[in-house]
Write a protein that holds these residues in place. Structure first.
Motif, PDB file in Angstrom:
ATOM      1  N   ALA A 190       2.539   9.727 -10.094  1.00  0.00           N
ATOM      2  CA  ALA A 190       1.711   9.825 -11.300  1.00  0.00           C
ATOM      3  C   ALA A 190       0.796  11.044 -11.220  1.00  0.00           C
ATOM      4  N   PHE A 191       0.213  11.278 -10.050  1.00  0.00           N
ATOM      5  CA  PHE A 191      -0.658  12.434  -9.863  1.00  0.00           C
ATOM      6  C   PHE A 191       0.106  13.731 -10.126  1.00  0.00           C
ATOM      7  N   ALA A 192       1.304  13.841  -9.563  1.00  0.00           N
ATOM      8  CA  ALA A 192       2.101  15.058  -9.732  1.00  0.00           C
ATOM      9  C   ALA A 192       2.403  15.305 -11.211  1.00  0.00           C
ATOM     10  N   ASN A 209     -10.184  11.808  -7.526  1.00  0.00           N
ATOM     11  CA  ASN A 209      -9.377  11.241  -8.608  1.00  0.00           C
ATOM     12  C   ASN A 209      -8.188  10.462  -8.053  1.00  0.00           C
ATOM     13  N   PHE A 210      -7.528  11.033  -7.049  1.00  0.00           N
ATOM     14  CA  PHE A 210      -6.349  10.386  -6.457  1.00  0.00           C
ATOM     15  C   PHE A 210      -6.733   9.058  -5.817  1.00  0.00           C
ATOM     16  N   ILE A 211      -7.786   9.060  -5.005  1.00  0.00           N
ATOM     17  CA  ILE A 211      -8.200   7.851  -4.284  1.00  0.00           C
ATOM     18  C   ILE A 211      -8.585   6.736  -5.260  1.00  0.00           C
ATOM     19  N   ASN A 212      -9.314   7.091  -6.307  1.00  0.00           N
ATOM     20  CA  ASN A 212      -9.727   6.070  -7.275  1.00  0.00           C
ATOM     21  C   ASN A 212      -8.534   5.529  -8.051  1.00  0.00           C
ATOM     22  N   LEU A 213      -7.605   6.397  -8.433  1.00  0.00           N
ATOM     23  CA  LEU A 213      -6.411   5.928  -9.125  1.00  0.00           C
ATOM     24  C   LEU A 213      -5.616   4.997  -8.222  1.00  0.00           C
ATOM     25  N   ILE A 264       0.836  -1.203   0.000  1.00  0.00           N
ATOM     26  CA  ILE A 264       0.000   0.000   0.000  1.00  0.00           C
ATOM     27  C   ILE A 264       0.872   1.255   0.000  1.00  0.00           C
ATOM     28  N   VAL A 265       1.909   1.244   0.828  1.00  0.00           N
ATOM     29  CA  VAL A 265       2.828   2.395   0.874  1.00  0.00           C
ATOM     30  C   VAL A 265       3.501   2.578  -0.478  1.00  0.00           C
ATOM     31  N   ARG A 266       3.960   1.474  -1.069  1.00  0.00           N
ATOM     32  CA  ARG A 266       4.641   1.557  -2.365  1.00  0.00           C
ATOM     33  C   ARG A 266       3.715   2.107  -3.444  1.00  0.00           C
ATOM     34  N   VAL A 267       2.510   1.573  -3.516  1.00  0.00           N
ATOM     35  CA  VAL A 267       1.571   2.023  -4.554  1.00  0.00           C
ATOM     36  C   VAL A 267       1.097   3.449  -4.288  1.00  0.00           C
ATOM     37  N   PHE A 268       1.030   3.830  -3.009  1.00  0.00           N
ATOM     38  CA  PHE A 268       0.660   5.217  -2.688  1.00  0.00           C
ATOM     39  C   PHE A 268       1.669   6.186  -3.295  1.00  0.00           C
ATOM     40  N   PHE A 269       2.958   5.900  -3.133  1.00  0.00           N
ATOM     41  CA  PHE A 269       3.978   6.797  -3.684  1.00  0.00           C
ATOM     42  C   PHE A 269       3.997   6.760  -5.213  1.00  0.00           C
ATOM     43  N   ILE A 270       3.703   5.605  -5.793  1.00  0.00           N
ATOM     44  CA  ILE A 270       3.581   5.527  -7.251  1.00  0.00           C
ATOM     45  C   ILE A 270       2.419   6.399  -7.718  1.00  0.00           C
ATOM     46  N   THR A 271       1.298   6.319  -7.009  1.00  0.00           N
ATOM     47  CA  THR A 271       0.127   7.135  -7.338  1.00  0.00           C
ATOM     48  C   THR A 271       0.436   8.613  -7.177  1.00  0.00           C
ATOM     49  N   ALA A 272       1.142   8.956  -6.100  1.00  0.00           N
ATOM     50  CA  ALA A 272       1.497  10.355  -5.858  1.00  0.00           C
ATOM     51  C   ALA A 272       2.385  10.897  -6.979  1.00  0.00           C
ATOM     52  N   SER A 314     -10.502  -2.347 -13.811  1.00  0.00           N
ATOM     53  CA  SER A 314      -9.356  -1.683 -13.184  1.00  0.00           C
ATOM     54  C   SER A 314      -8.470  -1.003 -14.226  1.00  0.00           C
ATOM     55  N   GLY A 315      -8.277  -1.671 -15.365  1.00  0.00           N
ATOM     56  CA  GLY A 315      -7.466  -1.071 -16.430  1.00  0.00           C
ATOM     57  C   GLY A 315      -8.088   0.198 -16.973  1.00  0.00           C
ATOM     58  N   ILE A 316      -9.381   0.150 -17.236  1.00  0.00           N
ATOM     59  CA  ILE A 316     -10.085   1.342 -17.724  1.00  0.00           C
ATOM     60  C   ILE A 316     -10.098   2.414 -16.643  1.00  0.00           C
ATOM     61  N   GLY A 317     -10.251   1.994 -15.373  1.00  0.00           N
ATOM     62  CA  GLY A 317     -10.260   2.942 -14.263  1.00  0.00           C
ATOM     63  C   GLY A 317      -8.964   3.732 -14.169  1.00  0.00           C
ATOM     64  N   VAL A 318      -7.844   3.063 -14.360  1.00  0.00           N
ATOM     65  CA  VAL A 318      -6.547   3.752 -14.336  1.00  0.00           C
ATOM     66  C   VAL A 318      -6.493   4.824 -15.430  1.00  0.00           C
ATOM     67  N   LEU A 319      -6.949   4.475 -16.630  1.00  0.00           N
ATOM     68  CA  LEU A 319      -6.919   5.417 -17.745  1.00  0.00           C
ATOM     69  C   LEU A 319      -7.873   6.589 -17.518  1.00  0.00           C
ATOM     70  N   VAL A 320      -9.082   6.292 -17.049  1.00  0.00           N
ATOM     71  CA  VAL A 320     -10.099   7.344 -16.862  1.00  0.00           C
ATOM     72  C   VAL A 320      -9.661   8.337 -15.797  1.00  0.00           C
ATOM     73  N   PHE A 321      -9.209   7.850 -14.651  1.00  0.00           N
ATOM     74  CA  PHE A 321      -8.866   8.775 -13.569  1.00  0.00           C
ATOM     75  C   PHE A 321      -7.516   9.451 -13.791  1.00  0.00           C
ATOM     76  N   SER A 322      -6.650   8.851 -14.576  1.00  0.00           N
ATOM     77  CA  SER A 322      -5.426   9.557 -14.990  1.00  0.00           C
ATOM     78  C   SER A 322      -5.799  10.746 -15.864  1.00  0.00           C
ATOM     79  N   GLY A 323      -6.722  10.511 -16.802  1.00  0.00           N
ATOM     80  CA  GLY A 323      -7.187  11.599 -17.653  1.00  0.00           C
ATOM     81  C   GLY A 323      -7.897  12.683 -16.861  1.00  0.00           C
ATOM     82  N   LEU A 324      -8.686  12.281 -15.860  1.00  0.00           N
ATOM     83  CA  LEU A 324      -9.424  13.255 -15.057  1.00  0.00           C
ATOM     84  C   LEU A 324      -8.503  14.133 -14.227  1.00  0.00           C
TER      85      LEU A 324
END
Length: 247
Positions: free
Chosen positions: A137-139, A231-235, A127-135, A186-196
């Motif tokens: 990507a978000f940035a 957007n962050f939480i869903n990604l 969870i910690v690892r994926v959180f930082f990956i998400t952070a 999940s795959g579509i979710g990553v794309l949609v919320f990245s775009g959002l």
């Protein structure tokens, strides 16, 4: 004389532009701070539920020290952020900035109940690892949305339709319990919320106006933080499906 007047107007225009840029940066910083603070509050609530037995027993049924399901309060807690979100949508026009901000803090606190489930499903390290990956990507995505000269407005309707499609597909998959369907969702979710993330960042930037009063700007910043938080939480949740290690 005319030349001096032109220079004066040009200087005034540059000064006004600099003032607008400074105001926009302050507004965006406020948005990001609100969003980050919301994530911290959600994380604290989730950790308290996961680590304090007395609190955990309010939301989860445990058998032999293992979580076996949700209590009635846990079920209510799972759906309560959605109720708060709908209430905010109806009240936002007439509510004051302080009320909107109060609903934001209530939403992110309640969201911590739902996030506590992730602590039951995935290992803490993943969870910690994926959180930082998400952070990260978000940035990158938010920076792109802020700096790009290309209009992303055309993506808006498509992405919103994608969100509705994800919700419907997720509800259907509750009954089907299809691993393949969850993989696709999940795959579509990553794309949609990245775009959002990119789209919403550009939208927030373009909606800013230095002429707005402080009350309206405060409300606008809170609603913008809410959009980016969601957007962050869903990604994060969709990326955990691919990158998280299950307990």
């Amino acid at each position: 004389m005319a030349l001096n007047t032109d220079r004066r107007y040009m200087g005034s225009g540059v000064a006004d532009a600099a003032q607008i840029d400074a105001g926009l940066r302050a507004h965006m910083l406020r948005v990001y701070n609100l969003m980050a603070s919301g994530l911290v509050l959600s994380g604290i609530v989730a950790l308290l539920i996961d680590n304090v037995p007395a609190i955990q027993s309010l939301f989860y049924v445990t058998v032999g020290g293992q979580v076996a399901g949700l209590t009635l309060m846990g079920t209510i807690g799972m759906w309560s952020p959605l109720i708060v979100l709908f209430a905010a949508m109806f009240m936002v026009r007439s509510a004051s900035a302080s009320v909107v901000q109060g609903m934001y803090w209530l939403f992110v606190a309640l969201q911590g109940i739902g996030l506590s489930i992730l602590l039951q499903v995935y290992t803490d390290a993943s969870i910690v690892r994926v959180f930082f990956i998400t952070a990260a990507a978000f940035a990158a995505l938010s920076l792109y949305g802020y700096t790009t000269k290309k209009s992303l407005s055309g993506m808006g309707s498509f992405l919103i339709m994608g969100v509705f499609g994800l919700v419907i597909a997720s509800i259907v998959n509750i009954f089907l319990a299809s691993t393949m369907m969850q993989f696709v969702i999940s795959g579509i979710g990553v794309l949609v919320f990245s775009g959002l993330i990119a789209y919403d960042t550009q939208r927030i930037k373009e909606e800013y106006s230095a002429s707005l009063d402080s009350e309206t700007l405060s409300k606008s910043a809170t609603l913008a933080a809410l959009s980016l938080y969601i957007n962050f939480i869903n990604l994060l949740q969709f990326l955990l499906y691919f990158l998280g290690n299950r307990e």
